[in-house]
Design a protein around this motif. Structure first.
Motif, PDB file in Angstrom:
ATOM      1  N   PRO A 123       0.814  -1.232   0.000  1.00 33.24           N
ATOM      2  CA  PRO A 123       0.000   0.000   0.000  1.00 33.24           C
ATOM      3  C   PRO A 123       0.843   1.276   0.000  1.00 33.24           C
ATOM      4  O   PRO A 123       0.438   2.287  -0.589  1.00 33.24           O
ATOM      5  CB  PRO A 123      -0.833  -0.126   1.278  1.00 33.24           C
ATOM      6  N   ARG A 124       1.995   1.253   0.627  1.00 33.95           N
ATOM      7  CA  ARG A 124       2.849   2.440   0.661  1.00 33.95           C
ATOM      8  C   ARG A 124       3.433   2.721  -0.722  1.00 33.95           C
ATOM      9  O   ARG A 124       3.551   3.881  -1.137  1.00 33.95           O
ATOM     10  CB  ARG A 124       3.963   2.269   1.692  1.00 33.95           C
ATOM     11  N   LEU A 125       3.793   1.667  -1.436  1.00 36.47           N
ATOM     12  CA  LEU A 125       4.255   1.836  -2.818  1.00 36.47           C
ATOM     13  C   LEU A 125       3.104   2.263  -3.719  1.00 36.47           C
ATOM     14  O   LEU A 125       3.255   3.141  -4.574  1.00 36.47           O
ATOM     15  CB  LEU A 125       4.870   0.532  -3.327  1.00 36.47           C
ATOM     16  N   ALA A 126       1.941   1.651  -3.527  1.00 34.78           N
ATOM     17  CA  ALA A 126       0.788   1.933  -4.381  1.00 34.78           C
ATOM     18  C   ALA A 126       0.331   3.379  -4.265  1.00 34.78           C
ATOM     19  O   ALA A 126      -0.113   3.985  -5.244  1.00 34.78           O
ATOM     20  CB  ALA A 126      -0.365   0.992  -4.032  1.00 34.78           C
ATOM     21  N   SER A 127       0.433   3.955  -3.087  1.00 32.08           N
ATOM     22  CA  SER A 127      -0.019   5.332  -2.870  1.00 32.08           C
ATOM     23  C   SER A 127       1.002   6.362  -3.309  1.00 32.08           C
ATOM     24  O   SER A 127       0.703   7.560  -3.345  1.00 32.08           O
ATOM     25  CB  SER A 127      -0.326   5.542  -1.386  1.00 32.08           C
ATOM     26  N   GLY A 128       2.213   5.908  -3.638  1.00 34.91           N
ATOM     27  CA  GLY A 128       3.277   6.852  -3.964  1.00 34.91           C
ATOM     28  C   GLY A 128       3.916   7.469  -2.740  1.00 34.91           C
ATOM     29  O   GLY A 128       4.750   8.374  -2.863  1.00 34.91           O
ATOM     30  N   GLU A 129       3.552   6.984  -1.552  1.00 33.28           N
ATOM     31  CA  GLU A 129       4.173   7.494  -0.328  1.00 33.28           C
ATOM     32  C   GLU A 129       5.675   7.263  -0.366  1.00 33.28           C
ATOM     33  O   GLU A 129       6.462   8.102   0.089  1.00 33.28           O
ATOM     34  CB  GLU A 129       3.562   6.793   0.901  1.00 33.28           C
ATOM     35  N   ILE A 130       6.075   6.083  -0.877  1.00 33.17           N
ATOM     36  CA  ILE A 130       7.492   5.762  -1.016  1.00 33.17           C
ATOM     37  C   ILE A 130       7.773   5.332  -2.446  1.00 33.17           C
ATOM     38  O   ILE A 130       6.882   4.859  -3.160  1.00 33.17           O
ATOM     39  CB  ILE A 130       7.941   4.654  -0.028  1.00 33.17           C
ATOM     40  N   VAL A 131       9.011   5.505  -2.850  1.00 31.37           N
ATOM     41  CA  VAL A 131       9.478   5.069  -4.167  1.00 31.37           C
ATOM     42  C   VAL A 131      10.343   3.832  -3.972  1.00 31.37           C
ATOM     43  O   VAL A 131      11.172   3.772  -3.052  1.00 31.37           O
ATOM     44  CB  VAL A 131      10.278   6.180  -4.865  1.00 31.37           C
ATOM     45  N   GLY A 132      10.128   2.837  -4.833  1.00 34.05           N
ATOM     46  CA  GLY A 132      10.872   1.591  -4.734  1.00 34.05           C
ATOM     47  C   GLY A 132      11.853   1.396  -5.876  1.00 34.05           C
ATOM     48  O   GLY A 132      11.731   1.998  -6.942  1.00 34.05           O
ATOM     49  N   ALA A 133      12.845   0.561  -5.642  1.00 33.14           N
ATOM     50  CA  ALA A 133      13.812   0.157  -6.658  1.00 33.14           C
ATOM     51  C   ALA A 133      14.065  -1.339  -6.507  1.00 33.14           C
ATOM     52  O   ALA A 133      13.621  -1.966  -5.532  1.00 33.14           O
ATOM     53  CB  ALA A 133      15.111   0.952  -6.532  1.00 33.14           C
TER      54      ALA A 133
END
Length: 392
Positions: A123-133
């Motif tokens: 959910p944190r990735l989906a909301s754009g709250e955090i960016v992943g690599a």
């Protein structure tokens, strides 16, 4: 807003989409045309990623569609493929960002994380709250990642110590968390780790001087005694076979992006052929120009048929590695061929950003190479055909 088929979708594959899927594509297409297309060439030229679009893309659901934890409505792999196509049609760098954020980072959690990890991080990735690599490729290990990873993970009690280096890691200059794949020194098997990028010993340095996907922020990562708790180890990643589950899905979506990038060049070429005049008429009225356009459209149409079918196989639960490999090998080859024909149609104007074909031409080189090179995908399919592995 009404739904109109792309002129490049010659056989009307978009008609396979449901009404909610079509509505989502209409919203995405409108946003990309209004907010991304006007800035794409400038960002590419300056090698900058437009971070201001990260949250709006999240609001459009682009990091949510594939996961049980965040799915806004029931949707198909074919729809998610068309999302990748739409992104790449306007800007392959943005398509790559979404592919990393959603397909590789969130996809690793979905495929290999525990229920608790999925609920916490997706959910944190989906909301754009955090960016992943996603950290798999290394300076000395690319195609041979299954056996050749040099980054190590050593367990001591309830924590792991990671040491090594990664290269070509998209989003990594500004990611909040990176999925790091490392070889367990105890059993020599590949494990996955959720690594916050502010962890001591973790550093990322931007790779400069690229000629392709310039807006993508690729980085070299170094890991020096990076300590992460057992709770951040992907609980269902126990060997490279688990890593391959992630790549199987993303390789298919890269194929969709290849088709989208080809369509971007084709659309620009069609528009130019109607405007540019030589020998007293628009060049679209000349036979050799029509030949270039028809050959490009043929490649796009054949590739669309392939990506649609591989996504249907995914939805049916029968997609295999060789399906994704053949699709990636074929569609990226046809993309490379088509963008060259489209660039050729522009003559000298085709080498400048102004005419909206040069970026697609250059970006094709990276799409052709990443998520499995042409040679490796060929060997995966060749092994299936002959029953013999020819990797060494």
């Amino acid at each position: 807003m009404t739904f109109e088929l792309l002129g490049s979708d010659f056989f009307g594959y978009e008609n396979l989409l449901t009404a909610p899927e079509r509505a989502a594509i209409v919203k995405l297409r409108a946003y990309l045309e209004a907010e991304v297309r006007p800035i794409a060439n400038g960002c590419w030229d300056r090698a900058e990623f437009p971070t201001q679009i990260i949250k709006p893309l999240a609001e459009l659901g682009l990091y949510s569609f594939g996961w049980d934890e965040t799915r806004p409505f029931e949707n198909s792999a074919v729809f998610r493929g068309f999302v990748a196509l739409e992104l790449a049609r306007v800007d392959a760098s943005v398509s790559t960002f979404v592919g990393v954020q959603n397909g590789l980072a969130a996809g690793s959690l979905a495929a290999c994380g525990s229920a608790k990890q999925r609920a916490e991080w997706i959910p944190r990735l989906a909301s754009g709250e955090i960016v992943g690599a996603f950290g798999l490729t290394e300076p000395l290990s690319g195609s041979d990642a299954a056996q050749g990873l040099r980054t190590t993970a050593t367990r001591s009690g309830d924590s792991w110590t990671l040491n090594g280096a990664k290269r070509w890691i998209g989003n990594a200059t500004f990611s909040d968390v990176t999925i790091i794949w490392a070889k367990d020194t105890a059993d020599n098997q590949v494990k996955g780790f959720i690594v916050p990028t502010d962890t001591a010993g973790y550093s990322a340095t931007k790779i400069e001087g690229k000629i392709s996907l310039r807006a993508v922020q690729n980085a070299d990562i170094t890991l020096t005694d990076v300590v992460v708790p057992e709770s951040l180890r992907l609980q269902n990643a126990n060997s490279f076979k688990d890593t391959a589950k992630v790549l199987r899905a993303t390789r298919a979506e890269v194929s969709w992006a290849a088709v989208g990038n080809a369509i971007g060049a084709y659309d620009a070429a069609v528009a130019y052929s109607k405007q540019r005049e030589q020998f007293g008429k628009a060049i679209g009225g000349h036979q050799l120009v029509q030949d270039l356009l028809v050959k490009s459209l043929g490649n796009i149409t054949a590739s669309l048929g392939m990506v649609v079918r591989v996504s249907q196989l995914h939805d049916e639960g029968v997609q295999r590695d060789e399906h994704s490999a053949l699709t990636k090998a074929y569609t990226t080859s046809r993309m490379r061929e088509s963008v060259a024909w489209c660039r050729e149609l522009f003559g000298g104007n085709g080498v400048t950003l102004e005419y909206n074909v040069a970026r697609h031409f250059a970006d094709a080189e990276a799409i052709y190479s990443y998520e499995g090179t042409q040679e490796m995908n060929t060997l995966i399919v060749g092994r299936t055909i002959t029953g013999q592995a020819a990797f060494v």
